[in-house]
Motif scaffolding. Sequence first.
Motif, PDB file in Angstrom:
ATOM      1  N   GLN A   1       0.844  -1.197   0.000  1.00 54.62           N
ATOM      2  CA  GLN A   1       0.000   0.000   0.000  1.00 54.62           C
ATOM      3  C   GLN A   1       0.881   1.249   0.000  1.00 54.62           C
ATOM      4  N   ALA A   2       1.921   1.252   0.816  1.00 52.32           N
ATOM      5  CA  ALA A   2       2.851   2.387   0.846  1.00 52.32           C
ATOM      6  C   ALA A   2       3.636   2.465  -0.457  1.00 52.32           C
ATOM      7  N   TRP A   3       4.011   1.297  -1.001  1.00 52.34           N
ATOM      8  CA  TRP A   3       4.750   1.234  -2.266  1.00 52.34           C
ATOM      9  C   TRP A   3       3.950   1.955  -3.362  1.00 52.34           C
ATOM     10  N   LYS A   4       2.656   1.617  -3.440  1.00 56.78           N
ATOM     11  CA  LYS A   4       1.792   2.222  -4.465  1.00 56.78           C
ATOM     12  C   LYS A   4       1.595   3.718  -4.204  1.00 56.78           C
ATOM     13  N   ARG A   5       1.372   4.085  -2.936  1.00 57.41           N
ATOM     14  CA  ARG A   5       1.191   5.504  -2.585  1.00 57.41           C
ATOM     15  C   ARG A   5       2.400   6.344  -2.995  1.00 57.41           C
ATOM     16  N   GLN A   6       3.590   5.751  -2.895  1.00 56.42           N
ATOM     17  CA  GLN A   6       4.821   6.458  -3.267  1.00 56.42           C
ATOM     18  C   GLN A   6       4.983   6.552  -4.785  1.00 56.42           C
ATOM     19  N   GLY A   7       4.105   5.876  -5.529  1.00 56.34           N
ATOM     20  CA  GLY A   7       4.179   5.918  -6.986  1.00 56.34           C
ATOM     21  C   GLY A   7       5.321   5.088  -7.551  1.00 56.34           C
ATOM     22  N   LYS A   8       5.750   4.080  -6.792  1.00 58.96           N
ATOM     23  CA  LYS A   8       6.863   3.242  -7.235  1.00 58.96           C
ATOM     24  C   LYS A   8       6.396   2.272  -8.327  1.00 58.96           C
ATOM     25  N   ALA A   9       7.348   1.826  -9.138  1.00 61.56           N
ATOM     26  CA  ALA A   9       7.054   0.907 -10.238  1.00 61.56           C
ATOM     27  C   ALA A   9       6.386  -0.362  -9.725  1.00 61.56           C
ATOM     28  N   MET A  10       5.411  -0.847 -10.494  1.00 54.97           N
ATOM     29  CA  MET A  10       4.717  -2.092 -10.156  1.00 54.97           C
ATOM     30  C   MET A  10       4.535  -2.918 -11.422  1.00 54.97           C
ATOM     31  N   ALA A  11       4.445  -4.214 -11.228  1.00 51.34           N
ATOM     32  CA  ALA A  11       4.187  -5.147 -12.318  1.00 51.34           C
ATOM     33  C   ALA A  11       2.996  -6.003 -11.919  1.00 51.34           C
ATOM     34  N   ALA A  12       2.320  -6.583 -12.926  1.00 53.33           N
ATOM     35  CA  ALA A  12       1.191  -7.485 -12.667  1.00 53.33           C
ATOM     36  C   ALA A  12       1.287  -8.646 -13.639  1.00 53.33           C
ATOM     37  N   GLU A  13       0.660  -9.754 -13.261  1.00 51.00           N
ATOM     38  CA  GLU A  13       0.557 -10.883 -14.175  1.00 51.00           C
ATOM     39  C   GLU A  13      -0.637 -10.627 -15.086  1.00 51.00           C
ATOM     40  N   GLY A  14      -0.488 -10.904 -16.377  1.00 51.07           N
ATOM     41  CA  GLY A  14      -1.586 -10.654 -17.317  1.00 51.07           C
ATOM     42  C   GLY A  14      -1.542  -9.233 -17.846  1.00 51.07           C
ATOM     43  N   ASP A  15      -2.669  -8.805 -18.389  1.00 47.57           N
ATOM     44  CA  ASP A  15      -2.739  -7.523 -19.076  1.00 47.57           C
ATOM     45  C   ASP A  15      -3.280  -6.387 -18.209  1.00 47.57           C
ATOM     46  N   GLY A  16      -3.750  -6.701 -17.013  1.00 42.08           N
ATOM     47  CA  GLY A  16      -4.384  -5.685 -16.170  1.00 42.08           C
ATOM     48  C   GLY A  16      -3.401  -4.665 -15.631  1.00 42.08           C
ATOM     49  N   GLU A  17      -3.946  -3.523 -15.239  1.00 36.67           N
ATOM     50  CA  GLU A  17      -3.169  -2.476 -14.593  1.00 36.67           C
ATOM     51  C   GLU A  17      -2.778  -2.971 -13.198  1.00 36.67           C
ATOM     52  N   PRO A  18      -1.490  -2.856 -12.809  1.00 42.62           N
ATOM     53  CA  PRO A  18      -1.077  -3.315 -11.466  1.00 42.62           C
ATOM     54  C   PRO A  18      -1.843  -2.591 -10.366  1.00 42.62           C
TER      55      PRO A  18
END
Length: 109
Positions: A89-106
Motif C-alpha cells: 500500500q505504501a509502495w503504491k502511494r509512493q508511486g513506485k514501479a509495479m508489475a502485474a501478471e496478465g494484461d491488467g493495470e497493477p
Amino acid sequence: MSEIPTVSVDEIPDDALVVDVREHDEFAAGHAPGAIHLPMGDVPARLDEVPITDESLPVICRTGSRSGRTVQWLVMQGFDVVNVDGGMQAWKRQGKAMAAEGDGEPTVL
C-alpha cells in the motif's frame, strides 16, 4: 519480543530484490518488479528459496503485518531481512514501479 528491523519504501530502489509474502492472487494483481513470490505460509518449507544478499533483504506484504511476522521468524533463523513499512500500500502511494501478471493495470488487493 525484539524490535522488527524495518525499512521505509522510499529507501528501496524500484527494481530492488524483495520477497513478497502475500497470497498468489494478491501478488498476481500487483507487485514490485524485482519481487520473489514466497507466500508467508510457504516460507518455512521453502527456506532455501530466500535469497542471501550483501545487504538486508526487504520483505513485503500488503500493509507490513504479515511481512513483519515473517521477518521476525527469518531473523531467528539467521537471515538478514527487513520489513517494508506500510507494505505494498505504501509502495503504491509512493508511486513506485509495479508489475502485474496478465494484461491488467497493477494494483494492490
